[in-house]
Design an enzyme around this catalytic site. Structure first.
Site, PDB file in Angstrom:
ATOM      1  N   CYS A 134       0.165   0.891   2.771  1.00  0.00           N
ATOM      2  CA  CYS A 134      -1.123   1.309   2.226  1.00  0.00           C
ATOM      3  C   CYS A 134      -2.195   0.806   3.190  1.00  0.00           C
ATOM      4  O   CYS A 134      -2.083   1.026   4.394  1.00  0.00           O
ATOM      5  CB  CYS A 134      -1.308   0.797   0.802  1.00  0.00           C
ATOM      6  N   ARG A 188      -6.189 -10.616  -8.501  1.00  0.00           N
ATOM      7  CA  ARG A 188      -5.962  -9.394  -9.273  1.00  0.00           C
ATOM      8  C   ARG A 188      -6.044  -9.675 -10.779  1.00  0.00           C
ATOM      9  O   ARG A 188      -6.581  -8.864 -11.545  1.00  0.00           O
ATOM     10  CB  ARG A 188      -4.605  -8.785  -8.924  1.00  0.00           C
TER      11      ARG A 188
END
Length: 596
Positions: free
Chosen positions: A329, A381
């Protein structure tokens, strides 16, 4: 490497014979405790925290060594990459316990180490192409995307200053566009040099397929391109590779998943945001056997999108050639470990890799190695509610069927060609098509295709508008409003999951184990057909289902008792805590096939 294993075994034996208690192996709970407290950094592996990380790394090496002979790329103190493991495993071949004492390396580790050192500058954050899974002799690799000119100049400048000016590729970085840089011979030389080493490493690992999960062609911050990607390399340096652009939402999108009570069904990414300019682009020869309408990818919810991408990756690594696969990614520590972990667990559930590992062991290995030691920022996160880590393991309930079995793909390829007539599998496909695909919109919708102004280059970029065709359909599909531009919600009835066994399944069927059969027979989904699923079920498929359910069960239990408890404080808005959401939204959501 073999000598090291023998020495470790001898040390363990002497400890046992002398009565000295051996240190307890780190468990998943301890791993999650450490993971949820701090981000792993190789240079910080000292002191009390460092001893915990060393135990985790040692455990990973032991689990890899159960089924493989391997070499190690040394990354002590993060000399190569600050957020890669200190001991990077290079799997060479599968081996039995007897063969480990006669291990002979098939690679020149010094050459590999040199290639890694030279190529790391080519990729964002120095996260170079790293092999992490070995399947049928092929390396499945991970990395970050290509570094843009800004990062590339910054890193080469740093090396230039601290090496006494030895790097002849360095030149002053001015505030100019990448296009202007490309016109300069020195800049072109710099890109040729570092990306040339990256290509040499890819070829050394026999990687042919590169799957790019970015939703952007280039990552832009503060008006500057901070990363690039193979698909937009102006010099076409990666033209010899098979490039796949399979855009997948970033970690920010998974806050919507958490806010929706961990329900991924009906959660659709908003593809019309300004920064989204990477179209889906897959060569036709890779899609023809998958029976997926890729033109509708913008209408898939998070479950369908993840399922279809995983099917694609499994199909690629099951191809007849000997080529490896790279998945990346942007930074390679959110979306990349999601698919690497799903690939590892899916292939393990089929008994094709890590064959000797139990469910608890493969779960520990993938959490520790694929996520923690490769730098996933779980602390950050969790603080933002971007629960992509939790989504990965909760998603296992959606890949237990034979559709995701690599064994089924291999059986289909081994069947002799037929001159005429339909197989049972062909009939199943027709029946499924007649009643509507479970991975696309129903027939009550018409699809309006229009060109997107964000598409550039040779990629075909299409958007899908959802147009209801009647009041009945409008009642079945209801668009919900979202406070975030990231997502579009669709509430829809659950699709039917009844299906007939394939022709190959009928030929190869064996009696299921009693535990697997009893476990499997209890699964159902709301809205499924009242028709009884034909029996008997495949032993292999029942075992796959049982294995993945055991992994998911173990993860949910450990997560709720460690990470969930730490994040259980109510939010300022008065919302319930994460643990309560977890129990109400995940742990007790029915008893069908979508739960434990």
């Amino acid at each position: 490497m073999a000598g090291a294993r023998a020495a470790a075994a001898a040390s363990a034996g002497s400890s046992a014979s002398s009565g000295t208690p051996q240190p307890q192996e780190p468990g998943l709970g301890e791993l999650l405790e450490e993971f949820s407290r701090t981000q792993y950094r190789a240079k910080d592996c000292s002191g009390t925290g460092g001893s915990k990380v060393e135990r985790i790394e040692k455990r990973c090496l032991e689990l890899f060594g159960r089924d493989y002979c391997y070499s190690v790329i040394q990354n002590v103190n993060g000399d190569i990459c600050g957020h890669y493991p200190q001991h990077i495993v290079f799997l060479e071949y599968e081996s039995s316990e007897k063969e480990k004492d006669t291990f002979q390396s098939t690679v020149q580790v010094s050459k590999l180490q040199d290639l890694v050192n030279r190529s790391k500058t080519a990729r964002c954050r120095g996260r170079f192409v790293c092999p992490v899974i070995l399947f049928k002799g092929k390396h499945i690799c991970r990395s970050a995307t290509l570094a843009g000119w800004g990062e590339l100049y910054g890193r080469t400048g740093y090396n230039y200053i601290f090496s006494g000016g030895a790097d002849d590729a360095w030149a002053d970085a001015e505030d100019v566009t990448e296009e202007d840089c490309a016109l300069r011979s020195s800049d072109t030389h710099l890109f040729d040099k570092v990306r040339g080493y990256d290509i040499k490493l890819l070829r050394y690992l026999s990687v042919k397929y590169i799957c790019d999960l970015m939703v952007e062609n280039k990552k832009v911050k503060f008006g500057m391109n901070v990363t690039s990607s193979e698909k937009v390399d102006k010099a076409q340096r990666y033209a010899d590779f098979t490039l796949l652009s399979i855009p997948y939402p970033g970690c920010e999108f998974f806050k919507e998943y958490k806010d929706r009570d961990y329900m991924a069904e009906g959660l659709i990414f908003n593809w019309k945001q300004d920064y989204v300019d990477a179209p889906l682009s897959i060569p036709d020869f890779l899609t023809c056997s998958l029976n997926i309408d890729w033109s509708q990818y913008q209408s898939w919810d998070l479950v369908q999108q993840t399922q279809n991408y995983l099917k694609l990756l499994l199909s690629i690594i099951n191809s007849d050639d000997d080529s490896g696969l790279l998945v990346h990614c942007i930074s390679g520590w959110d979306r990349t470990p999601l698919f690497i972990s799903l690939l590892r667990l899916s292939l393990w559930a089929d008994g094709l890799i890590h064959a000797s590992l139990k469910p608890a062991e493969i779960l520990y290995l993938t959490v520790a190695y694929d996520w923690f030691l490769f730098g996933h920022m779980l602390v950050d996160r969790l603080s933002k509610g971007e629960e992509i880590f939790f989504f990965c393991f909760n998603f296992l309930k959606h890949i237990i069927s034979e559709e995701f079995s690599a064994l089924k793909i291999q059986r289909r390829k081994s069947l002799p060609a037929r001159d005429a007539g339909f197989t049972v599998e062909d009939i199943c496909m027709l029946r499924r098509k007649d009643r509507g695909s479970t991975t696309s919109l129903g027939s009550d919708f018409s699809l309006v295709m229009e060109s997107s102004p964000g598409a550039t280059g040779s990629f075909t970029y299409e958007t899908v508008e959802l147009v209801p065709a009647g009041a009945q359909t409008q009642a079945a599909w209801r668009k919900s409003h979202s406070s975030s531009p990231q997502s579009v919600f669709w509430n829809r009835p659950q699709p039917s999951e009844d299906r007939l066994p394939s022709h190959q399944a009928l030929v190869e069927a064996k009696s299921s184990s009693s535990s697997s059969s009893n476990h499997s027979d209890n699964f159902f989904r709301l809205g499924s057909s009242p028709l009884e699923v034909p029996k008997p079920r495949l032993t292999a498929l029942s075992e796959r289902e049982t294995r993945l359910q055991e992994v998911r069960s173990a993860f949910l239990a450990a997560y709720s008792s460690t990470v969930g408890l730490r994040a259980a404080a109510p939010s300022p808005s008065g919302a319930i805590g994460l643990l309560e959401q977890f129990v109400r939204g995940v742990g007790l959501r029915g008893t069908g096939s979508s739960t434990l």
